[in-house]
Design a protein around this motif. Structure first.
Motif, short mmCIF file in Angstrom:
data_model
loop_
_atom_site.label_atom_id
_atom_site.label_comp_id
_atom_site.label_asym_id
_atom_site.label_seq_id
_atom_site.Cartn_x
_atom_site.Cartn_y
_atom_site.Cartn_z
N UNK A 86 39.36 38.09 45.76
CA UNK A 86 39.17 39.01 44.64
C UNK A 86 39.17 40.44 45.17
N UNK A 87 40.08 41.28 44.72
CA UNK A 87 40.17 42.65 45.24
C UNK A 87 38.97 43.49 44.82
N UNK A 88 38.65 44.53 45.59
CA UNK A 88 37.56 45.44 45.19
C UNK A 88 37.90 46.16 43.89
N UNK A 89 36.88 46.37 43.07
CA UNK A 89 37.09 47.06 41.80
C UNK A 89 37.11 48.57 41.99
N UNK A 90 36.52 49.05 43.07
CA UNK A 90 36.48 50.48 43.36
C UNK A 90 37.12 50.76 44.71
N UNK A 105 36.43 44.44 35.04
CA UNK A 105 36.32 45.65 35.86
C UNK A 105 37.40 45.74 36.93
N UNK A 106 38.34 44.78 36.95
CA UNK A 106 39.45 44.86 37.88
C UNK A 106 39.20 44.31 39.26
N UNK A 107 38.06 43.65 39.48
CA UNK A 107 37.79 43.07 40.80
C UNK A 107 36.30 42.94 41.07
N UNK A 108 35.97 42.87 42.36
CA UNK A 108 34.58 42.63 42.73
C UNK A 108 33.93 43.88 43.30
N UNK A 109 32.60 43.89 43.18
CA UNK A 109 31.77 44.95 43.75
C UNK A 109 30.63 44.29 44.52
N UNK A 110 29.81 45.10 45.15
CA UNK A 110 28.64 44.55 45.83
C UNK A 110 27.72 43.83 44.86
N UNK A 111 27.61 44.36 43.63
CA UNK A 111 26.78 43.70 42.62
C UNK A 111 27.34 42.34 42.24
N UNK A 112 28.65 42.25 42.12
CA UNK A 112 29.28 40.97 41.79
C UNK A 112 29.00 39.96 42.90
#
Length: 261
Positions: A168-172, A230-237
């Motif tokens: 899963x690509x990073x959202x940011x 949101x277009x991908x993953x974050x640390x929260x995800x």
């Protein structure tokens, strides 16, 4: 330095990076965590999780030895793991619930997830997380079985993180997920093997398979939601993924490791 010594130094460095990544224990590596070092060290995340589970299980065993009721012992075990991790994953779960549940646009969702304040979705997510985990541990009851369940849950929940980060690509462009990088295939495979072994040793092969299937389904659903919203993953995800995995494994353990069963 011999190749063997260099290999051992790298293993220790990875373990320290992984531990500092998911706990507040001051064991950060003396080697710089750049140039993909964090991504490579993700193979050790389930090992760090195993240590967190051991601490929680030991707290439960001590509470039981002192004569406390199973419910109180379970609560102390959860408090111990939350203290060691700095409630990092619980924070990620709450932010994910608030962001995915409360925002209307991608930008607003990401903004909410970066807000330190907690909303109603986050509160509900935390109540469900602690409630389900507490109920599972209280139902298991037996200190040794709780120890096995917590070790398996914390190891397996983190074993899927490298694969999730890789697929899963990073959202940011900034933030934890982006700075950590994409784990290499070797780290993904090693983490998966460690998590699977922990599950098999704690629950047995058949029940471990049930846990793996549930973890995989949960990961796919969360990945789909994250990408669509949101277009991908974050640390929260990633924190939410760990919490969901931990809950699922403890529920599986409660179904098979209850005292007297």
């Amino acid at each position: 330095m011999t190749p063997r010594a260099d290999f051992l130094n790298n293993v220790v460095a990875d373990l320290r990076i992984a531990a500092s990544f998911v706990t507040i224990v001051p064991v950060g590596s003396s080697k710089p965590a750049d140039n993909g070092a964090i991504a490579r060290a993700t193979w050790a995340l389930p090992v760090a999780g195993l240590l967190v589970g051991l601490a929680g299980g030991a707290s439960h065993a001590l509470a039981s030895r002192l004569g406390l009721a199973p419910g109180m012992a379970a609560l102390l075990a959860l408090a111990t793991t939350a203290l060691i991790t700095g409630a990092l994953h619980e924070d990620g779960l709450a932010d994910t619930a608030d962001g995915l549940g409360g925002g209307r646009t991608r930008e607003r969702k990401l903004e909410i997830m970066r807000d330190s304040r907690i909303g109603s979705y986050g509160v509900c997510a935390l109540i469900l997380s602690f409630g389900l985990r507490w109920s599972a541990l209280a139902a298991i009851g037996n200190p040794w079985a709780v120890m096995l369940a917590m070790c398996a849950a914390h190891a397996a929940a983190r074993a899927g993180l490298p694969a999730f980060m890789s697929l899963v690509p990073p959202a940011r462009r900034d933030g934890l997920a982006a700075s950590a990088g994409s784990p290499p295939g070797r780290s993904v495979a090693t983490a998966f093997a460690i998590g699977t072994l922990a599950l098999a040793l704690a629950l047995g092969p058949a029940k471990a398979l049930v846990g793996l299937v549930l973890l995989s389904l949960a990961g796919l659903i969360l990945a789909r939601l994250a990408i669509r919203q949101i277009g991908g993953q974050t640390g929260d995800i990633l924190g939410a993924f760990e919490q969901i995995g931990e809950i699922l494994i403890l529920l599986v353990a409660a179904a098979f490791l209850q005292a007297g069963s």
